[in-house]
Scaffold this active site. Sequence first.
Site, PDB file in Angstrom:
ATOM      1  N   SER A  48      48.322  43.343  46.625  1.00  0.00           N
ATOM      2  CA  SER A  48      49.206  44.506  46.749  1.00  0.00           C
ATOM      3  C   SER A  48      48.784  45.597  45.778  1.00  0.00           C
ATOM      4  O   SER A  48      48.895  46.783  46.089  1.00  0.00           O
ATOM      5  CB  SER A  48      50.660  44.100  46.517  1.00  0.00           C
ATOM      6  OG  SER A  48      50.836  43.516  45.244  1.00  0.00           O
ATOM      7  N   GLU A  49      48.310  45.224  44.587  1.00  0.00           N
ATOM      8  CA  GLU A  49      47.767  46.199  43.645  1.00  0.00           C
ATOM      9  C   GLU A  49      46.575  45.621  42.890  1.00  0.00           C
ATOM     10  O   GLU A  49      46.520  44.414  42.631  1.00  0.00           O
ATOM     11  CB  GLU A  49      48.804  46.643  42.611  1.00  0.00           C
ATOM     12  CG  GLU A  49      49.665  47.820  43.036  1.00  0.00           C
ATOM     13  CD  GLU A  49      50.883  47.371  43.794  1.00  0.00           C
ATOM     14  OE1 GLU A  49      51.530  48.228  44.434  1.00  0.00           O
ATOM     15  OE2 GLU A  49      51.193  46.166  43.765  1.00  0.00           O
ATOM     16  N   THR A  50      45.662  46.505  42.554  1.00  0.00           N
ATOM     17  CA  THR A  50      44.581  46.197  41.621  1.00  0.00           C
ATOM     18  C   THR A  50      44.702  47.166  40.451  1.00  0.00           C
ATOM     19  O   THR A  50      44.830  48.380  40.649  1.00  0.00           O
ATOM     20  CB  THR A  50      43.205  46.344  42.284  1.00  0.00           C
ATOM     21  OG1 THR A  50      43.073  45.361  43.321  1.00  0.00           O
ATOM     22  CG2 THR A  50      42.089  46.150  41.273  1.00  0.00           C
ATOM     23  N   HIS A  84      54.213  45.004  37.970  1.00  0.00           N
ATOM     24  CA  HIS A  84      53.586  43.680  37.884  1.00  0.00           C
ATOM     25  C   HIS A  84      52.092  43.794  37.604  1.00  0.00           C
ATOM     26  O   HIS A  84      51.511  42.951  36.918  1.00  0.00           O
ATOM     27  CB  HIS A  84      53.865  42.846  39.142  1.00  0.00           C
ATOM     28  CG  HIS A  84      52.925  43.058  40.284  1.00  0.00           C
ATOM     29  ND1 HIS A  84      53.048  44.088  41.185  1.00  0.00           N
ATOM     30  CD2 HIS A  84      51.831  42.348  40.681  1.00  0.00           C
ATOM     31  CE1 HIS A  84      52.085  44.009  42.090  1.00  0.00           C
ATOM     32  NE2 HIS A  84      51.330  42.968  41.812  1.00  0.00           N
TER      33      HIS A  84
END
Length: 260
Positions: A48-50, A84
């Site tokens: 979902s995120e890097t 997160h």
Amino acid sequence: MEGRLQEVFTVNAFTASPFAGNPASVCLLELELSEEQLQGVAAQMNHSETAFVTRLDTGAAFQTADTFQLRWFTPTTEVQLCGHATLVAAAVLFKAVENQQPKLTFITRWGLHLTARRDGDRIELELQLSAATGKLLLRLADSCTVQQLEALKPDVGQLTRLHDGGEVRGVIVTVRGGGQFHCQSRYFAPWVGIPEDPVTGSAHTVLGPYWARQLGVERLSARQCSPRGGQLAVAVDWAAGRTRVAGEAVIVLRGQLRVA
């Protein structure tokens, strides 16, 4: 042409389990990458995120520096805040790199200064109270149960057909918690390529102030009840205009990614 190698990690946030929480990637940038390459790495990692971490002082080592630049990309776009992925960036620096600083500061492209501190087995983030983050909060009636929230199956494709993402970029659905939790929630953000986010630190900059007012408290225990699930400790500092979000993190993968 062999290309350049960048060290990458996969870390699960807001959990002590290798099979729960919210997975995100962290890339420690030794060399500058173009916008196209940053987005390409995020698409390749497909979380979902890097989080991309850069030393502000190129003469300092990741092991000793206390201030870094931080950017976050989904597989399709850059985002302004990701809780997160900030937590996992701090976890990589504290646990894998063995940075010994008691507090780390992350400076974002949009001028935010975020801090991360060691808190026993947890990492505590200090985030801004968020009133204009593009997150729509929907509170279900108190007659609704956590089990009903867990069973919710929204048509996320319909969300993007109904709204172009110009004002709302994510939807929080929440219920009063019960048991050991003050609140429980789920988070859907198809406008940034995330049908459902397992555990969302930035969503709790909205949930924390809301439930703190509703319940008359400043500290909350929260759970995001997605299929993977995760737990967060949230504290609202009204005077400073900040929300502290704390949780554990588990590093599950470490390797190198070749960037052309």
